[in-house]
Design a protein around this motif. Structure first.
Motif, PDB file in Angstrom:
ATOM      1  N   GLN A  23      40.189  34.918  41.598  1.00 15.86           N
ATOM      2  CA  GLN A  23      39.235  35.154  40.517  1.00 15.86           C
ATOM      3  C   GLN A  23      38.955  33.881  39.724  1.00 15.86           C
ATOM      4  O   GLN A  23      37.966  33.822  38.989  1.00 15.86           O
ATOM      5  CB  GLN A  23      39.776  36.217  39.554  1.00 15.86           C
ATOM      6  N   ASP A  24      39.802  32.879  39.886  1.00 16.69           N
ATOM      7  CA  ASP A  24      39.711  31.676  39.059  1.00 16.69           C
ATOM      8  C   ASP A  24      40.183  30.471  39.863  1.00 16.69           C
ATOM      9  O   ASP A  24      41.344  30.388  40.250  1.00 16.69           O
ATOM     10  CB  ASP A  24      40.572  31.883  37.800  1.00 16.69           C
ATOM     11  N   LEU A  25      39.264  29.540  40.132  1.00 11.97           N
ATOM     12  CA  LEU A  25      39.594  28.305  40.851  1.00 11.97           C
ATOM     13  C   LEU A  25      39.228  27.122  39.977  1.00 11.97           C
ATOM     14  O   LEU A  25      38.164  27.105  39.340  1.00 11.97           O
ATOM     15  CB  LEU A  25      38.827  28.225  42.171  1.00 11.97           C
ATOM     16  N   PHE A  26      40.105  26.126  39.939  1.00  8.86           N
ATOM     17  CA  PHE A  26      39.864  24.906  39.169  1.00  8.86           C
ATOM     18  C   PHE A  26      40.389  23.766  40.019  1.00  8.86           C
ATOM     19  O   PHE A  26      41.587  23.658  40.251  1.00  8.86           O
ATOM     20  CB  PHE A  26      40.608  24.992  37.829  1.00  8.86           C
ATOM     21  N   TYR A  37      35.264  35.410  32.328  1.00  6.45           N
ATOM     22  CA  TYR A  37      36.648  35.599  31.887  1.00  6.45           C
ATOM     23  C   TYR A  37      37.644  34.944  32.831  1.00  6.45           C
ATOM     24  O   TYR A  37      37.517  35.056  34.058  1.00  6.45           O
ATOM     25  CB  TYR A  37      36.975  37.094  31.774  1.00  6.45           C
ATOM     26  N   ARG A  38      38.601  34.237  32.245  1.00  4.04           N
ATOM     27  CA  ARG A  38      39.776  33.745  32.973  1.00  4.04           C
ATOM     28  C   ARG A  38      40.929  34.617  32.489  1.00  4.04           C
ATOM     29  O   ARG A  38      41.370  34.506  31.364  1.00  4.04           O
ATOM     30  CB  ARG A  38      40.019  32.268  32.680  1.00  4.04           C
ATOM     31  N   TYR A  39      41.355  35.537  33.362  1.00  2.00           N
ATOM     32  CA  TYR A  39      42.205  36.640  32.931  1.00  2.00           C
ATOM     33  C   TYR A  39      41.445  37.387  31.843  1.00  2.00           C
ATOM     34  O   TYR A  39      40.316  37.804  32.048  1.00  2.00           O
ATOM     35  CB  TYR A  39      43.586  36.151  32.482  1.00  2.00           C
ATOM     36  N   ASN A  40      42.000  37.552  30.654  1.00  2.00           N
ATOM     37  CA  ASN A  40      41.300  38.285  29.600  1.00  2.00           C
ATOM     38  C   ASN A  40      40.651  37.368  28.572  1.00  2.00           C
ATOM     39  O   ASN A  40      40.162  37.840  27.550  1.00  2.00           O
ATOM     40  CB  ASN A  40      42.268  39.242  28.879  1.00  2.00           C
ATOM     41  N   ALA A  98      34.912  24.360  38.788  1.00  2.00           N
ATOM     42  CA  ALA A  98      35.528  25.638  38.427  1.00  2.00           C
ATOM     43  C   ALA A  98      34.738  26.777  39.060  1.00  2.00           C
ATOM     44  O   ALA A  98      33.524  26.697  39.213  1.00  2.00           O
ATOM     45  CB  ALA A  98      35.574  25.807  36.912  1.00  2.00           C
ATOM     46  N   MET A  99      35.451  27.836  39.427  1.00  2.00           N
ATOM     47  CA  MET A  99      34.825  29.053  39.911  1.00  2.00           C
ATOM     48  C   MET A  99      35.446  30.237  39.185  1.00  2.00           C
ATOM     49  O   MET A  99      36.672  30.357  39.130  1.00  2.00           O
ATOM     50  CB  MET A  99      35.031  29.229  41.419  1.00  2.00           C
ATOM     51  N   LEU A 100      34.622  31.094  38.610  1.00  2.00           N
ATOM     52  CA  LEU A 100      35.085  32.294  37.953  1.00  2.00           C
ATOM     53  C   LEU A 100      34.359  33.493  38.542  1.00  2.00           C
ATOM     54  O   LEU A 100      33.121  33.527  38.584  1.00  2.00           O
ATOM     55  CB  LEU A 100      34.837  32.235  36.444  1.00  2.00           C
ATOM     56  N   VAL A 101      35.116  34.453  39.010  1.00  2.00           N
ATOM     57  CA  VAL A 101      34.521  35.672  39.558  1.00  2.00           C
ATOM     58  C   VAL A 101      34.162  36.586  38.392  1.00  2.00           C
ATOM     59  O   VAL A 101      34.912  36.728  37.424  1.00  2.00           O
ATOM     60  CB  VAL A 101      35.526  36.389  40.497  1.00  2.00           C
ATOM     61  N   HIS A 102      32.984  37.207  38.470  1.00  2.00           N
ATOM     62  CA  HIS A 102      32.547  38.117  37.427  1.00  2.00           C
ATOM     63  C   HIS A 102      33.432  39.375  37.455  1.00  2.00           C
ATOM     64  O   HIS A 102      33.572  40.023  38.486  1.00  2.00           O
ATOM     65  CB  HIS A 102      31.085  38.514  37.646  1.00  2.00           C
ATOM     66  N   LEU A 103      34.017  39.684  36.292  1.00  2.00           N
ATOM     67  CA  LEU A 103      34.923  40.823  36.192  1.00  2.00           C
ATOM     68  C   LEU A 103      34.306  41.904  35.319  1.00  2.00           C
ATOM     69  O   LEU A 103      33.585  41.619  34.371  1.00  2.00           O
ATOM     70  CB  LEU A 103      36.276  40.393  35.600  1.00  2.00           C
ATOM     71  N   ASN A 104      34.610  43.137  35.637  1.00  2.00           N
ATOM     72  CA  ASN A 104      34.123  44.267  34.854  1.00  2.00           C
ATOM     73  C   ASN A 104      35.257  44.815  33.998  1.00  2.00           C
ATOM     74  O   ASN A 104      36.316  45.171  34.511  1.00  2.00           O
ATOM     75  CB  ASN A 104      33.595  45.385  35.773  1.00  2.00           C
ATOM     76  N   PHE A 105      35.053  44.842  32.679  1.00  2.00           N
ATOM     77  CA  PHE A 105      36.075  45.358  31.755  1.00  2.00           C
ATOM     78  C   PHE A 105      35.586  46.665  31.139  1.00  2.00           C
ATOM     79  O   PHE A 105      34.423  46.878  30.956  1.00  2.00           O
ATOM     80  CB  PHE A 105      36.383  44.337  30.659  1.00  2.00           C
TER      81      PHE A 105
END
Length: 315
Positions: free
Chosen positions: A240-243, A272-275, A308-315
């Motif tokens: 979900q998060d690459l740097f 979001y990176r985690y929360n 950086a890569m951030l996957v779109h998360l649904n909360f």
């Protein structure tokens, strides 16, 4: 007994341990109340440096029991230093004193080891024996950071084979160019500071939620293949998060020779990176075959360029 509980709940964990050591009776009293908050909420943080220290944490206050091999005016008294309440004790055998203190805290109060920091350089000849001790006393920890300027292949491998890290691993050790890092599947968050040894195959094998590599020898073409594999669900499906470090902005031309959408720089989205919310302006969107979308963007950190890569998360 209620009055005793109130008193023990107000003292520092360092004083609480000292109280329990007075006699067999005080130890039994401390053990009895250790199952009740706030005493039951404390966790241990082990700093295995020279000098070694045991930190006890709950809420916003951090306490540290430090064992030193030299005489100092701070011995035997509580003091505040860098927002940590510290107590220093002299010992000619700091590691044995450290082990005894940890074992006592875990036995009497059942406090778990939440974080562990280990510097192989300063304890070189003792590192294997300390790992053996951790294997049978600590067993597992949520967060672990390993350090060392000397080549630490043997120590890192031995540590990961014998101590379970089940959330966050930060590797700050110097590794040889051909080191093969085997990351346990239960690790979610992986950070590698000196990561030139990481190859494309190793990166593809990491099934972590978060991967941060400060340095890399992975080529632009290999990063292009990495993203293609992610898009077709061939590897890193939990990511979900690459740097990751890249050489320059021109590298993006090769890396993103794949289906993508360039987002207007004036468009700011909250990812979001985690929360933790992160505002991202523009970027490049890529889509996985299951419909998951990730946004890639560049970021300058301490004079170096990162992708950086951030996957779109649904909360």
């Amino acid at each position: 007994m209620l009055a005793i509980k109130e008193v023990l709940s107000e003292v520092t964990p360092l004083d609480l341990i000292n109280f329990s050591m007075v006699s067999r009776k005080t130890r039994l009293i401390a053990r009895h109340f250790s199952k009740q908050p706030p005493i039951s909420k404390y966790v241990l943080i082990l700093d295995i440096y020279e000098p070694p220290s045991v930190q006890i944490f709950h809420g916003e206050v951090l306490y540290a029991y430090e064992i030193v091999s030299y005489k100092t005016e701070n011995l035997g008294r509580l003091r505040e230093e860098d927002e940590i309440i510290k107590y220093s004790k002299y010992s000619e055998d700091t590691i044995t004193e450290f082990k005894n203190y940890v074992e006592y805290a875990m036995e009497v109060f059942n406090w778990p080891v939440n974080q562990l920091y280990f510097n192989f350089d300063e304890l070189d000849d003792k590192s294997h024996s300390i790992i053996d001790w951790l294997k049978f006393r600590v067993l597992s920890t949520k967060h672990c950071s390993l350090f060392g300027n000397r080549v630490s292949d043997d120590y890192v491998s031995y540590f990961l084979e014998n101590v379970e890290v089940h959330r966050h691993l930060c590797l700050g050790s110097t590794m040889s160019d051909n080191f093969q890092l085997k990351v346990p599947k239960i690790i979610e968050d992986l950070k590698i500071c000196k990561s030139n040894f990481i190859t494309f195959d190793q990166l593809s094998s990491f099934n972590c939620v978060s991967i941060h590599l400060s340095q890399t020898s992975i080529s632009n073409k290999e990063l292009n293949q990495f993203f293609k594999n992610w898009m077709t669900s061939k590897s890193n499906q939990n990511l979900q998060d690459l740097f990751i470090g890249i050489k320059d902005l021109e590298s993006l031309e090769t890396i993103f020779k794949l289906p993508h959408e360039v987002i207007d720089p004036g468009t700011v989205r909250t990812l979001y990176r985690y929360n933790h919310p992160i505002p991202v302006a523009g970027g490049i969107d890529i889509k996985r075959d299951d419909g998951s979308v990730a946004t890639c963007y560049t970021q300058v950190c301490i004079g170096s360029l990162y992708l950086a890569m951030l996957v779109h998360l649904n909360f």
